[in-house]
Design an enzyme around this catalytic site. Structure first.
Site, PDB file in Angstrom:
ATOM      1  N   PRO A  89       0.803  -1.231   0.000  1.00 28.73           N
ATOM      2  CA  PRO A  89       0.000   0.000   0.000  1.00 28.73           C
ATOM      3  C   PRO A  89       0.838   1.284   0.000  1.00 28.73           C
ATOM      4  O   PRO A  89       0.371   2.326  -0.415  1.00 28.73           O
ATOM      5  CB  PRO A  89      -0.856  -0.102   1.263  1.00 28.73           C
ATOM      6  CG  PRO A  89      -0.409  -1.313   1.995  1.00 28.73           C
ATOM      7  CD  PRO A  89       0.480  -2.114   1.117  1.00 28.73           C
ATOM      8  N   GLU A 116       0.051  -9.377   7.814  1.00 28.57           N
ATOM      9  CA  GLU A 116       0.629  -8.067   8.149  1.00 28.57           C
ATOM     10  C   GLU A 116       1.688  -7.650   7.145  1.00 28.57           C
ATOM     11  O   GLU A 116       2.346  -6.629   7.325  1.00 28.57           O
ATOM     12  CB  GLU A 116       1.226  -8.091   9.559  1.00 28.57           C
ATOM     13  CG  GLU A 116       0.190  -8.218  10.660  1.00 28.57           C
ATOM     14  CD  GLU A 116      -0.852  -7.115  10.611  1.00 28.57           C
ATOM     15  OE1 GLU A 116      -0.464  -5.939  10.479  1.00 28.57           O
ATOM     16  OE2 GLU A 116      -2.042  -7.437  10.689  1.00 28.57           O
ATOM     17  N   ARG A 154      -3.182  -5.268 -21.213  1.00 25.21           N
ATOM     18  CA  ARG A 154      -3.956  -4.704 -22.324  1.00 25.21           C
ATOM     19  C   ARG A 154      -3.144  -3.737 -23.168  1.00 25.21           C
ATOM     20  O   ARG A 154      -3.561  -3.343 -24.248  1.00 25.21           O
ATOM     21  CB  ARG A 154      -5.274  -4.106 -21.845  1.00 25.21           C
ATOM     22  CG  ARG A 154      -5.169  -2.918 -20.950  1.00 25.21           C
ATOM     23  CD  ARG A 154      -6.487  -2.710 -20.211  1.00 25.21           C
ATOM     24  NE  ARG A 154      -7.607  -2.559 -21.124  1.00 25.21           N
ATOM     25  CZ  ARG A 154      -7.889  -1.447 -21.795  1.00 25.21           C
ATOM     26  NH1 ARG A 154      -7.108  -0.394 -21.668  1.00 25.21           N
ATOM     27  NH2 ARG A 154      -8.935  -1.382 -22.586  1.00 25.21           N
ATOM     28  N   ASP A 169      -8.759   5.299 -24.660  1.00 23.00           N
ATOM     29  CA  ASP A 169      -8.720   5.088 -23.213  1.00 23.00           C
ATOM     30  C   ASP A 169      -8.557   6.428 -22.514  1.00 23.00           C
ATOM     31  O   ASP A 169      -7.817   7.292 -22.968  1.00 23.00           O
ATOM     32  CB  ASP A 169      -7.534   4.203 -22.815  1.00 23.00           C
ATOM     33  CG  ASP A 169      -7.905   2.725 -22.819  1.00 23.00           C
ATOM     34  OD1 ASP A 169      -9.068   2.420 -23.107  1.00 23.00           O
ATOM     35  OD2 ASP A 169      -7.023   1.904 -22.541  1.00 23.00           O
TER      36      ASP A 169
END
Ligand code: SAH
Length: 218
Positions: A89, A116, A154, A169
């Site tokens: 994160p 964790e 992609r 896009d």
């Protein structure tokens, strides 16, 4: 040669469900990409196939042990020379730009954290690049890894059948995120803007530019 994605995870089974279908599934059938999910437990040597242990220094939860990850990476490295990505994160934020950069590599090896997190020697000893999909905490890196693979795959030439879709896009086009409509031309009293039915491509482009929710290229 197919672009290879090797994922190291304690839940290898869930990747087939996502990448067996749709654009990436068809690309795999056509030999353009390969997604291989490896079970970290296959790289343990104890009876309980233990991949985690409690953190040194105390605190809640469990931490993924380094040995199965190092061994799995060493095995996968024989067929995938691409950069090693550790989903975290706090990592570098995944953007369209980063996806394009990673798409230029021969493949990716992705380590999925759980619990964790991952013993920090994986990052240091295997020279991993930490990547985040956003500022929130999920319970594991399998979904983030799928997001990364999808965004990168992609961009592999030929994966998206109509290259025009890539050009429009949201994050690569000059403008993007314009409203789209399909049949019927009127639904519950709501009409599709007249200009889109006109066949006048110059006016359609002007309308789309004006209506686009994102104006500048990134
Ligand atoms: N205790 C950690 C959270 C661990 S979440 C902390 O305080 O941040 C378990 C695992 O899920 C992480 O090791 C990571 O691999 C993955 N993960 C969670 N959120 C993520 C995100 N936003 N982007 C990428 N990976 C994420």
């Amino acid at each position: 040669m197919a672009k290879r994605f090797d994922v190291l995870t304690i839940f290898p089974g869930i990747f087939g469900a996502v990448f067996g279908a749709g654009v990436i599934g068809r690309a795999a059938e056509r030999g353009l990409v390969e997604v291989h999910a490896h079970d970290l437990r296959d790289f343990t040597h104890d009876r309980h196939r233990q991949v985690d242990d409690s953190p040194f220094g105390g605190g809640a939860g469990m931490v993924l042990k380094p040995e199965p990850i190092f061994e799995a990476v060493e095995q996968v490295r024989r067929s995938n020379p691409g950069p090693l990505i550790l989903m975290e994160p706090w990592g570098e934020r995944l953007t369209q730009e980063l996806a394009a950069e990673l798409a230029a590599s021969p493949g990716l090896v992705i380590v999925c954290g759980r619990y964790e997190g991952v013993d920090d020697r994986v990052r240091v000893g295997l020279d991993a690049r930490e990547v985040s999909i956003g500022d929130y905490v999920l319970s594991g890196a399998e979904i983030p890894a799928m997001v990364l693979i999808d965004a990168v795959a992609r961009l592999v030439p030929g994966v998206v059948g109509d290259p025009g879709s890539l050009d429009q896009d949201s994050f690569t086009a000059e403008f993007g995120g314009f409203p789209q409509f399909t049949r019927p031309a009127e639904y519950r009293g709501m009409k599709v803007p007249e200009v889109l039915l006109s066949g006048d491509h110059r006016r359609i482009r002007e309308w789309r530019r004006a209506a686009a929710r994102r104006r500048a290229p990134i």
